[in-house]
Structure formats: structure tokens, C-alpha cells
Design a protein around this motif. Sequence first.
Motif, short mmCIF file in Angstrom:
data_model
loop_
_atom_site.label_atom_id
_atom_site.label_comp_id
_atom_site.label_asym_id
_atom_site.label_seq_id
_atom_site.Cartn_x
_atom_site.Cartn_y
_atom_site.Cartn_z
N SER A 144 0.63 -0.94 -0.22
CA SER A 144 0.24 -0.18 -0.47
C SER A 144 1.38 1.38 -0.28
O SER A 144 1.35 1.33 0.82
CB SER A 144 -0.74 -0.20 1.47
N VAL A 159 -1.35 -1.15 -9.71
CA VAL A 159 -2.75 -1.33 -9.29
C VAL A 159 -3.90 -0.36 -9.46
O VAL A 159 -3.79 0.64 -8.55
CB VAL A 159 -3.04 -2.45 -8.28
N GLY A 160 -4.65 -0.52 -10.78
CA GLY A 160 -5.56 0.70 -10.44
C GLY A 160 -5.27 1.61 -11.37
O GLY A 160 -4.08 1.87 -11.81
N GLU A 161 -5.68 2.84 -11.65
CA GLU A 161 -5.03 3.99 -11.32
C GLU A 161 -4.99 5.33 -11.34
O GLU A 161 -4.64 6.02 -11.99
CB GLU A 161 -6.71 4.85 -12.39
N ASP A 162 -4.15 5.10 -9.97
CA ASP A 162 -4.01 6.53 -9.23
C ASP A 162 -2.50 6.56 -9.82
O ASP A 162 -1.73 5.58 -10.42
CB ASP A 162 -4.05 5.80 -7.65
N ASP A 178 3.34 4.23 -14.60
CA ASP A 178 2.39 4.23 -15.23
C ASP A 178 1.83 2.21 -15.39
O ASP A 178 0.99 2.37 -15.90
CB ASP A 178 1.90 4.83 -16.21
N SER A 179 2.52 1.92 -15.81
CA SER A 179 2.65 0.74 -15.85
C SER A 179 3.55 -0.59 -15.58
O SER A 179 4.66 -0.15 -15.10
CB SER A 179 2.98 0.09 -17.66
N SER A 236 -3.40 3.99 -2.81
CA SER A 236 -2.96 3.32 -3.82
C SER A 236 -2.08 2.03 -3.67
O SER A 236 -1.29 2.33 -2.53
CB SER A 236 -1.51 3.92 -4.71
N THR A 237 -1.73 1.16 -4.42
CA THR A 237 -1.34 -0.31 -4.21
C THR A 237 -0.50 -0.48 -5.80
O THR A 237 -0.38 -0.07 -6.50
CB THR A 237 -2.13 -0.74 -4.22
N SER A 264 1.73 -4.02 -6.95
CA SER A 264 2.58 -5.69 -6.89
C SER A 264 3.85 -5.67 -6.69
O SER A 264 4.11 -4.87 -8.11
CB SER A 264 1.55 -6.76 -7.39
#
Length: 98
Positions: A23, A45-48, A69-70, A91-92, A94
Amino acid sequence: MAYSRSKFGDITSQKSFQVGVYSVTTTAATFASGSLNSGVRLNPVGEDTIVVGTGGEGVLGMTNGYDLDSEVFIDIDDLNKVFVKADSAGSTISYIAS
């Protein structure tokens, strides 16, 4: 038996690896510790908006870090040298490291 070489260079074998989900906070922080042989692959993970860099608070900012962003691979020798920071709480990322 013939020695083979992949398109990515010599084939190596790692004895272990680390995986996890972290996190990310709005304060720049290293997310893990541990020496590495290969490096770390980070995946947001996600759009943050999340940035990654090598400096702590005051050095890594939303405007001077690498925008995660990727998925990205960082060839580095220790996880404690990688800092992440997000523009909002929750925001997360991995990761897998070896």
C-alpha cells in the motif's frame, strides 16, 4: 549438451524470490528490504498516480519521480533503494524481486 542463450542474455537461475503487494502512501518510502541478485518488477494496481525513484521524502516528488503508469523492471541490488510515492491514499503496487 549445448549451451543455450536466450534473446535476453545468459539464462540464470535464482535460488529464491520475493513477491508482495504494498500500500503506497503519500509520503515517499521504501517498500521493502533485502539484497537482490537480479532486480525488482513493479506493477501499479488501479489508476492512481504512483512515482518511483531512489530518494526519500524531499527528494522523490510527484514531479521528479518516474511515473509508474505500467509495469517496470528495475535492475538494482537492494529493495531498500527503491522508493515509491502516491498522489492519494489507498494506492497499491504489486512486486516480484529476486
